[in-house]
Motif scaffolding. Structure first.
Motif, PDB file in Angstrom:
ATOM      1  N   PRO A 127      13.770 -23.717  -2.094  1.00 50.07           N
ATOM      2  CA  PRO A 127      14.998 -24.963  -2.271  1.00 50.07           C
ATOM      3  C   PRO A 127      15.119 -25.027  -3.636  1.00 50.07           C
ATOM      4  CG  PRO A 127      12.789 -25.607  -1.641  1.00 50.07           C
ATOM      5  CD  PRO A 127      12.506 -24.409  -1.674  1.00 50.07           C
ATOM      6  N   ALA A 128      16.379 -25.707  -3.683  1.00 46.75           N
ATOM      7  CA  ALA A 128      16.995 -26.339  -5.130  1.00 46.75           C
ATOM      8  C   ALA A 128      15.976 -27.210  -5.449  1.00 46.75           C
ATOM      9  CB  ALA A 128      18.299 -26.633  -4.787  1.00 46.75           C
ATOM     10  N   ALA A 129      15.891 -27.518  -6.795  1.00 47.41           N
ATOM     11  CA  ALA A 129      14.887 -28.555  -7.343  1.00 47.41           C
ATOM     12  C   ALA A 129      15.415 -29.858  -6.986  1.00 47.41           C
ATOM     13  CB  ALA A 129      15.017 -28.361  -8.843  1.00 47.41           C
ATOM     14  N   SER A 514      23.223 -20.002  -8.849  1.00 47.47           N
ATOM     15  CA  SER A 514      24.118 -21.078  -8.792  1.00 47.47           C
ATOM     16  C   SER A 514      23.660 -22.093  -9.587  1.00 47.47           C
ATOM     17  CB  SER A 514      24.215 -21.500  -7.364  1.00 47.47           C
ATOM     18  OG  SER A 514      24.790 -20.620  -6.356  1.00 47.47           O
ATOM     19  N   GLU A 515      24.077 -23.055 -10.027  1.00 48.54           N
ATOM     20  CA  GLU A 515      24.019 -24.353 -10.732  1.00 48.54           C
ATOM     21  C   GLU A 515      22.827 -25.142 -10.020  1.00 48.54           C
ATOM     22  OE1 GLU A 515      25.761 -28.310 -12.846  1.00 48.54           O
ATOM     23  OE2 GLU A 515      27.098 -26.941 -12.084  1.00 48.54           O
ATOM     24  N   TYR A 568      27.283 -22.559  -3.549  1.00 47.83           N
ATOM     25  CA  TYR A 568      27.579 -23.979  -3.979  1.00 47.83           C
ATOM     26  C   TYR A 568      26.645 -24.590  -5.140  1.00 47.83           C
ATOM     27  CZ  TYR A 568      30.923 -25.094  -0.267  1.00 47.83           C
ATOM     28  OH  TYR A 568      32.112 -24.793   0.732  1.00 47.83           O
ATOM     29  N   PRO A 569      27.002 -25.478  -5.915  1.00 43.37           N
ATOM     30  CA  PRO A 569      25.948 -26.019  -6.998  1.00 43.37           C
ATOM     31  C   PRO A 569      25.237 -27.349  -6.391  1.00 43.37           C
ATOM     32  CG  PRO A 569      28.327 -26.945  -7.138  1.00 43.37           C
ATOM     33  CD  PRO A 569      28.607 -25.922  -6.115  1.00 43.37           C
ATOM     34  N   PHE A 570      25.487 -27.554  -4.986  1.00 37.84           N
ATOM     35  CA  PHE A 570      24.955 -28.360  -4.255  1.00 37.84           C
ATOM     36  C   PHE A 570      24.660 -28.010  -2.712  1.00 37.84           C
ATOM     37  CE2 PHE A 570      29.482 -29.598  -3.967  1.00 37.84           C
ATOM     38  CZ  PHE A 570      29.660 -29.753  -2.853  1.00 37.84           C
ATOM     39  N   LEU A 571      23.943 -28.669  -1.947  1.00 43.43           N
ATOM     40  CA  LEU A 571      23.742 -28.401  -0.559  1.00 43.43           C
ATOM     41  C   LEU A 571      24.778 -28.905   0.301  1.00 43.43           C
ATOM     42  CD1 LEU A 571      19.878 -29.028  -0.455  1.00 43.43           C
ATOM     43  CD2 LEU A 571      21.088 -26.868  -0.885  1.00 43.43           C
ATOM     44  N   PRO A 572      25.924 -27.808   0.595  1.00 46.46           N
ATOM     45  CA  PRO A 572      27.037 -28.519   1.438  1.00 46.46           C
ATOM     46  C   PRO A 572      26.843 -28.941   2.762  1.00 46.46           C
ATOM     47  CG  PRO A 572      27.064 -25.937   1.206  1.00 46.46           C
ATOM     48  CD  PRO A 572      25.924 -26.496   0.517  1.00 46.46           C
ATOM     49  N   SER A 573      25.935 -28.573   3.475  1.00 40.26           N
ATOM     50  CA  SER A 573      25.602 -29.078   5.004  1.00 40.26           C
ATOM     51  C   SER A 573      24.820 -30.324   4.496  1.00 40.26           C
ATOM     52  CB  SER A 573      24.389 -28.104   5.725  1.00 40.26           C
ATOM     53  OG  SER A 573      25.308 -27.029   5.889  1.00 40.26           O
ATOM     54  N   ASN A 574      24.055 -30.688   3.412  1.00 41.56           N
ATOM     55  CA  ASN A 574      23.464 -31.976   3.433  1.00 41.56           C
ATOM     56  C   ASN A 574      24.488 -32.853   2.939  1.00 41.56           C
ATOM     57  OD1 ASN A 574      20.878 -30.899   3.922  1.00 41.56           O
ATOM     58  ND2 ASN A 574      20.094 -31.467   1.837  1.00 41.56           N
ATOM     59  N   CYS A 575      25.516 -32.524   2.176  1.00 40.38           N
ATOM     60  CA  CYS A 575      26.581 -33.467   1.925  1.00 40.38           C
ATOM     61  C   CYS A 575      27.281 -33.654   3.133  1.00 40.38           C
ATOM     62  CB  CYS A 575      27.893 -32.507   0.953  1.00 40.38           C
ATOM     63  SG  CYS A 575      29.112 -33.402   0.655  1.00 40.38           S
ATOM     64  N   LEU A 576      27.710 -32.912   4.069  1.00 39.03           N
ATOM     65  CA  LEU A 576      28.062 -33.402   5.380  1.00 39.03           C
ATOM     66  C   LEU A 576      27.443 -34.238   6.084  1.00 39.03           C
ATOM     67  CD1 LEU A 576      29.289 -29.731   6.440  1.00 39.03           C
ATOM     68  CD2 LEU A 576      31.074 -31.425   5.692  1.00 39.03           C
TER      69      LEU A 576
END
Length: 675
Positions: A127-129, A514-515, A568-576
């Motif tokens: 997972p992303a940091a 990705s970033e 994505y540079p972030f987690l899009p589903s988490n954003c939703l």
């Protein structure tokens, strides 16, 4: 010249170490080598701990019980405070799967093996940091493991070896540890970064320095000019490495050894208690920051990670907010929690029980409870929970009571599509990395509508290309190459008419991820050139994709290539999910700019278009045309979140893409292939 117990210059060096780490974590472009501040900490720890116990062991006044009680009182109260506060905040903002990951890392950190947890859970699918608020605890676990090993090893060496043989033993051990670390680092193994055997040389350099100073102090002070020169050289090396090294460097290994020697030179220079460097490092501001360094280090990463998680990133306001909050929490916890508990005068048995046994049991029980309840998804509002449940779906969860002929291995024998067609031969084969894997639901729906089933084969991070290798430190990754060669032999000998190709193409042509995504750069090469460069990777990619298409056509296979989905540079589903949870986020966009996607994928997509124009047998499924329009690439279609993480589709999202593809001319043409 006499030795004093307190070294203000060492506190100043601690301050520089923690500040460089914080700057690096805030934005690695500001100080690309700031991560070596952790290695400076390791050297200091080895030096200070040995300074405390070396003379006592020689004088036979050392007590293991007293040593560990002091370590417990020094380290654990703040660890518990940071962990509990992080857990409470995470309960409010993390999605259930991310909360489970946090709980797992907390459980390992509580018993001093967080580094082992993160080593085992690193790699392509890590997972992303910013979903790992306790990631920095790996270094604390390394130090704690050192505290268990080093006093006993030092004690036995003094009791069993003469000074001459003890010196030879530790020098030999140091050389071995540096060699082991360099070997692991060049192999690109996660263990190189996280495990104590690959970091032990840094702690040992500090420890050996302390022993040397203790045994040779009279000789040292007869050579003040040499020590001053060594200190200045060490300072220049460290400053240079803070800006010259970056995450692509081979590390730890010899580079970490250089950092450690430079740090040791600075510490040694400080034994003179005079000079420009000593006065600078002993300045009141740096010394105070150094005394706060442990608190600053433990607080800064959860603050930063949770802020980024909550706001999908960070801007100038966020940097200021995180910096102020980090220093405020660090000072308050140091002044009103850490120091009072550290100097509380109670019996050893109560320290052991109250500072260690009971808190560890409590944290482990809490962590296991969170995992058992799968992150308590009932914390989420109903709409957010629906989005979450969709976002975590994966084709890996599908089970079927039939399997394909074992002769198709190493393709997975779970049929993708209409399983009732067995024992008919598969109509298609899906080949690629994990991006091919996330297209299985798409291919399944295609097969169900057109009366065929497929098999999937591949490996994460391994592009479906013939004659091309993933390379690591100038050497091909044999596992990826061997897997592709075996899969291609099955493809050539199969009855399947169609071969779907899918990959994270832009990762291979740009060599970067990705970033914010964990993982090193990704390079391609072939037998003519294994150099790690952007130009060589692009050359190898172009050559490999054309050779693969040519070979498929030559073997009477129809290649169908999936364009890469946006990353994505972030987690899009988490954003939703957060949009459905917090009213203030309702107007926040969880999409990304189409121009950014096109720029990222430009080189790869240009080659794909070139191949499509050159080989009419090749069909390209233009994924971006399905989900990008009006300058935006969408993370959600018809209230269905598309992504599982920052670049992989979830099962329902993959199906949704097929629904969109059904309405295109491309589908009408493709279905003719299966008639």
């Amino acid at each position: 010249m006499t030795f004093t117990t307190y070294r203000p210059d060492v506190d100043g060096l601690r301050a520089i170490a923690v500040l460089t780490v914080i700057v690096f974590h805030f934005n690695s472009q500001w100080m690309p080598g700031g991560f070596i501040g952790v290695d400076v900490f390791f050297v200091i720890s080895g030096y200070i701990i040995t300074r405390i116990i070396y003379a006592e062991i020689q004088q036979q006044t050392f007590s293991f019980a007293s040593f560990y009680i002091k370590r417990i009182k020094r380290i654990l109260p703040l660890f518990y405070l940071v962990s509990i506060v992080t857990l409470l905040v995470s309960w409010l903002i993390l999605t259930p799967d991310d909360l489970v990951r946090l709980a797992d890392s907390l459980r390992y950190a509580s018993v001093f093996i967080a580094n082992i947890y993160f080593e085992k859970n690193s790699g392509y699918f890590a997972p992303a940091a910013d979903t790992l608020p306790l990631l920095h605890m790996w270094s604390l676990s390394v130090e704690e493991q050192f505290y268990f090993i080093w006093p006993l090893l030092l004690f036995l060496s003094i009791r069993c070896l003469s000074p001459r043989y003890r010196k030879c033993f530790f020098v030999l051990l140091l050389l071995i540890l540096v060699g082991v670390s360099e070997y692991a680092a060049r192999g690109g193994q996660a263990s190189a970064y996280y495990l104590i055997q690959n970091r032990g040389s840094e702690l040992l350099i500090g420890a050996l320095l302390s022993m040397f100073v203790h045994d040779k102090k009279e000789i040292l002070f007869a050579r003040e000019s040499a020590l001053a020169l060594a200190g200045m050289l060490g300072a220049l090396i460290l400053v240079g490495l803070f800006f010259w090294l970056d995450e692509s460097a081979v590390f730890p290994g010899l580079n970490a050894a250089l950092v450690s020697v430079a740090t040791a030179a600075l510490i040694l220079n400080g034994e003179l208690r005079k000079g420009l460097l000593y006065r600078l490092l002993s300045s009141r501001g740096l010394a105070l920051t150094g005394r706060l360094s442990f608190s600053l280090y433990l607080w800064h990463w959860p603050v930063l990670a949770l802020y980024r998680y909550y706001f999908n990133g960070i801007d100038a306001t966020g940097y200021v907010t995180c910096a102020v909050l980090t220093f405020l929490l660090a000072y308050c916890s140091w002044q009103y929690f850490e120091k009072p508990l550290r100097y509380l005068n109670i019996k050893k048995k109560w320290v052991l029980l109250g500072y260690f046994v009971l808190p560890v049991i409590m944290l482990v029980v809490i962590a296991k409870d969170i995992k058992r309840h799968q992150g308590y998804d009932d914390r989420l509002p109903e709409q957010a929970r629906r989005l979450y449940e969709i976002s975590i779906t994966s084709y890996d969860e599908i089970t079927k009571d039939v399997s394909a002929d074992s002769r198709y291995q190493p393709f997975q024998l779970l049929p993708v599509g209409d399983a009732y067609l067995l024992p008919e031969k598969p109509g298609a084969l899906l080949w690629g990395d994990s991006h091919a894997g996330h297209f299985r639901p798409f291919v399944e729906e295609l097969g169900l509508k057109n009366g065929f089933y497929s098999l999937y084969g591949g490996a994460g991070g391994c592009p479906p290309l013939i004659g091309v290798d993933l390379i690591n430190n100038g050497r091909p990754e044999a596992e990826c190459t061997d897997t592709n060669n075996k899969l291609f032999e099955v493809i050539k000998n199969s009855e399947a008419k169609v071969v779907f190709l899918a990959g994270r193409w832009a990762m291979y042509t740009e060599t970067t991820r990705s970033e914010g995504e964990k993982g090193s750069r990704v390079f391609l090469g072939d037998s003519t050139d294994y150099s790690e460069s952007l130009a060589n990777s692009r050359r190898a990619f172009r050559k490999g994709i054309e050779a693969t298409i040519q070979q498929l056509i030559a073997n009477n296979k129809r290649p169908v290539l999936f364009e890469q989905v946006p990353s994505y540079p972030f987690l899009p589903s988490n954003c939703l999910i957060k949009k459905a949870t917090y009213s203030w986020m309702k107007e926040v966009s969880c999409n990304i700019e189409q121009t950014d996607v096109e720029q990222r994928q430009a080189y790869a997509n240009n080659i794909i278009t070139e191949m499509s124009d050159k080989y009419p047998q090749l069909t390209v499924i233009r994924v971006n045309d399905l989900i990008c329009r009006d300058g935006q690439c969408f993370s959600e279609v018809d209230t269905v979140p598309l992504y599982r993480d920052n670049d992989h589709l979830n099962r329902e999202g993959s199906k949704k893409l097929f629904e969109l593809y059904l309405k295109t001319e491309g589908y009408q043409w493709l279905r003719q292939v299966f008639k």
